[in-house]
Design a protein around this motif. Structure first.
Motif, short mmCIF file in Angstrom:
data_model
loop_
_atom_site.label_atom_id
_atom_site.label_comp_id
_atom_site.label_asym_id
_atom_site.label_seq_id
_atom_site.Cartn_x
_atom_site.Cartn_y
_atom_site.Cartn_z
N ASP A 193 0.85 -1.20 0.00
CA ASP A 193 0.00 0.00 0.00
C ASP A 193 0.88 1.24 0.00
OD1 ASP A 193 -2.02 1.84 0.19
OD2 ASP A 193 -2.79 1.18 2.14
N PRO A 194 1.54 1.54 -1.12
CA PRO A 194 2.48 2.67 -1.17
C PRO A 194 1.83 4.01 -0.81
CG PRO A 194 2.01 1.82 -3.38
CD PRO A 194 1.47 0.83 -2.41
N ALA A 195 0.53 4.14 -1.05
CA ALA A 195 -0.15 5.41 -0.72
C ALA A 195 -0.12 5.68 0.77
CB ALA A 195 -1.59 5.37 -1.23
N SER A 196 -0.15 4.62 1.59
CA SER A 196 -0.13 4.81 3.04
C SER A 196 1.21 5.34 3.51
CB SER A 196 -0.46 3.49 3.76
OG SER A 196 0.58 2.53 3.56
N ILE A 197 2.28 5.00 2.79
CA ILE A 197 3.61 5.51 3.12
C ILE A 197 3.77 6.93 2.59
CG2 ILE A 197 6.09 5.13 2.90
CD1 ILE A 197 4.63 3.06 4.62
N GLN A 198 3.29 7.18 1.39
CA GLN A 198 3.37 8.53 0.81
C GLN A 198 2.65 9.55 1.68
OE1 GLN A 198 1.83 8.04 -3.14
NE2 GLN A 198 3.54 6.72 -3.80
N ALA A 199 1.53 9.14 2.28
CA ALA A 199 0.75 10.07 3.12
C ALA A 199 1.53 10.52 4.34
CB ALA A 199 -0.55 9.41 3.54
N LEU A 200 2.50 9.71 4.78
CA LEU A 200 3.28 10.07 5.96
C LEU A 200 4.22 11.24 5.71
CD1 LEU A 200 4.17 6.47 7.20
CD2 LEU A 200 2.43 8.00 8.15
N GLY A 201 4.52 11.52 4.46
CA GLY A 201 5.36 12.67 4.12
C GLY A 201 6.72 12.59 4.80
N GLY A 202 7.12 13.67 5.45
CA GLY A 202 8.42 13.73 6.10
C GLY A 202 8.49 12.97 7.41
N LEU A 203 7.37 12.38 7.85
CA LEU A 203 7.38 11.67 9.13
C LEU A 203 8.00 10.29 9.03
CD1 LEU A 203 3.80 12.67 10.31
CD2 LEU A 203 5.97 13.50 11.24
N ALA A 204 7.98 9.67 7.86
CA ALA A 204 8.55 8.34 7.69
C ALA A 204 8.65 8.03 6.20
CB ALA A 204 7.70 7.28 8.39
N ALA A 205 9.67 7.22 5.86
CA ALA A 205 9.84 6.76 4.48
C ALA A 205 9.54 5.28 4.35
CB ALA A 205 11.26 7.05 4.01
#
Length: 510
Positions: free
Chosen positions: A238-250
């Motif tokens: 679910d790459p969108a769930s990671i993208q939503a984190l922005g600068g908080l996590a990669a």
């Protein structure tokens, strides 16, 4: 008859139907506004809810104390922790790490920053200046800078003003607005100020283990396993769930509680409080002499740690006692499964440990170095009184190996030897002006110079440094010793270059 049958079926269903699962709380720290955190973590919460077939509900805290109060509650929950918050809460309640946070670039470094036009150019020049700290729950903003100051013999009392702001952004803005001379935050947090030319960094140190997700003991083991698997595959599934984190996590990576032992060591050194996890660590131990700082050792010896993990099939955690006497005492008491020892330590621990391999030094970092603290100003002249020379004692051979060169440097001046409890304590002795010169391994001063530039300089080299020997506990099965030798022999060339090693040379069986 029909009514009785219906009543009977209803009673059976009441007895055997499981109650509906309650929502699993996902507690988030107050690192930003609830609106920002909700937008960032809702996609991840939805993805994890689907993975465990249980609804996950986000929960926010108004401030850090509220966050600690909620984290300490004995209730099933998943929590996003900063490192210091984790070791503190895991000391109060049983928490199981699920996955570590992969930071965005710069997120695993702590930088000390000053204004662009400040006359301060190294961390030692902050003495008697004003300093404001950022987020107290994050290692990059609190524990790591305090550790850097400790290497310089500085405490909060060394500053004209030393206070806590409560957040990284507030601390950065306070320095930019000239309310304080300096602060320390994660490098990626300071990046906008550095790139704009408002602030500049005067020190840069790796943080070690970073943020993580952990589950309380109330979360069933099978659910924890599902959560970990889902987090480690989130970027692919679910790459969108990671993208939503922005600068908080990669993204997320595998991690275990023992990875935070380096921070626990630092916390005890600085605050005098020993934070032990409620969940016992099921891991073997690798003892590292207190030559490097705990965080530097965590980074430098990660390849050796990995080789031992693969050889034993178990997690192997670093243990770094605060001085050499404690290190030897722990080794003789059988507290290490593996250890790196100086020649004198090998003799002290021979009843407990068997030699496995010896370090082969790098040609450019194999020696001993005579070092001094850089002069505070070009006009400052060195004292012509007694020459005070700091050295690690009593289990380091540096003094005897470099004695001839040190006496030659002293000339007609009286020499006073200043014994220190560890090699990195030699740097503190110089910073505090308790010694004029120090004798350390070249690799040590090069590693520390990367973190705290402009503090020390090498006067001259002083011969070959003693090798370090990798040893294993005698009681370990022979197959473990054999597997360790195989894995250590396969380690890539120069993988431990920052420790001053090219490779390990395998020793024959005793």
């Amino acid at each position: 008859m029909k009514t009785k049958r219906q009543l009977w079926l209803w009673m059976i269903l009441c007895c055997f139907t499981l109650p509906a699962q309650a929502d699993l709380r996902f507690l988030l720290p107050p690192v930003s506004s609830p609106a920002v955190m909700y937008a960032a973590f809702t996609p991840l919460a939805n993805y994890l809810s689907h993975a465990i077939d249980q609804k996950i509900t986000l929960s926010f805290s108004a401030n850090l104390q509220s966050f600690y109060n909620q984290a300490d509650q004995n209730t099933p929950q998943m929590v996003l922790f900063c490192p210091i918050a984790y070791i503190r809460s895991a000391h109060q309640q049983a928490y199981y790490p699920l996955a570590g946070v992969i930071p965005t670039p710069g997120g695993n470094h702590s930088v000390i920053v000053v204004r662009r036009n400040s006359p301060i150019h190294n961390a030692l020049q902050l003495r008697n200046r004003s300093f404001v700290m950022g987020d107290p729950a994050c290692a990059a903003s609190s524990l790591v800078p305090l550790s850097m100051f400790r290497e310089l013999g500085m405490t909060p009392k060394s500053f004209s003003v030393f206070r806590q702001s409560g957040s990284d952004q507030s601390a950065l803005m306070d320095v930019a607005a000239r309310f304080y001379d300096a602060t320390a935050v994660a490098k990626n947090v300071a990046a906008p100020y550095i790139h704009s030319g408002t602030l500049r960094a005067i020190a840069d140190a790796e943080v070690g283990p970073g943020d993580l997700l952990a589950a309380s003991a109330g979360v069933p083991a099978n659910v924890r396993t599902k959560l970990t698997a889902a987090l480690l595959t989130a970027k692919m599934q679910d790459p969108a769930s990671i993208q939503a984190l922005g600068g908080l996590a990669a993204g997320f990576k595998a991690i275990n509680d023992g990875d935070y032992n380096a921070l626990r060591t630092l916390y005890q050194e600085i605050h005098g409080v020993k934070l032990l996890p409620k969940v016992p660590q099921e891991a073997m131990t690798l003892g590292i002499p207190p030559t490097f700082t705990p965080i530097a050792a965590y980074r430098i010896f990660a390849p050796l740690q990995k080789a031992l993990n693969e050889a034993t099939g178990l997690p192997v955690q670093l243990v770094i006692p605060h001085n050499e006497q404690s290190f030897v005492a722990d080794g003789r008491a059988g507290k290490f499964d593996f250890a790196l020892l100086t020649p004198r330590m090998v003799a002290m621990e021979k009843t407990q440990m068997l030699p496995i391999a010896q370090s082969v030094p790098r040609r450019d970092m194999h020696g001993l170095a005579i070092i001094r603290r850089d002069m505070p100003s070009p006009s400052a002249a060195p004292s012509m009184g007694p020459l005070r020379i700091a050295f690690a004692s009593p289990y380091c051979s540096a003094r005897s190996l470099a004695k001839a060169k040190l006496l030659h440097l002293a000339g007609k001046r009286t020499v006073i030897w200043v014994p220190e409890g560890s090699e990195h304590a030699v740097f503190t002795a110089l910073a505090e002006n308790r010694a004029t010169l120090g004798i350390v391994r070249t690799a040590t001063v090069m590693a520390l110079e990367k973190e705290l530039p402009g503090i020390w300089s090498i006067v001259q080299s002083a011969g070959r440094a003693p090798v370090w020997t990798l040893v294993g506990k005698r009681q370990l099965p022979p197959r473990i010793h054999s597997a360790v030798k195989q894995q250590v022999a396969k380690m890539p060339l120069n993988v431990l270059d920052t420790a001053g090693f090219m490779r390990f040379s395998i020793l024959p069986d005793a």
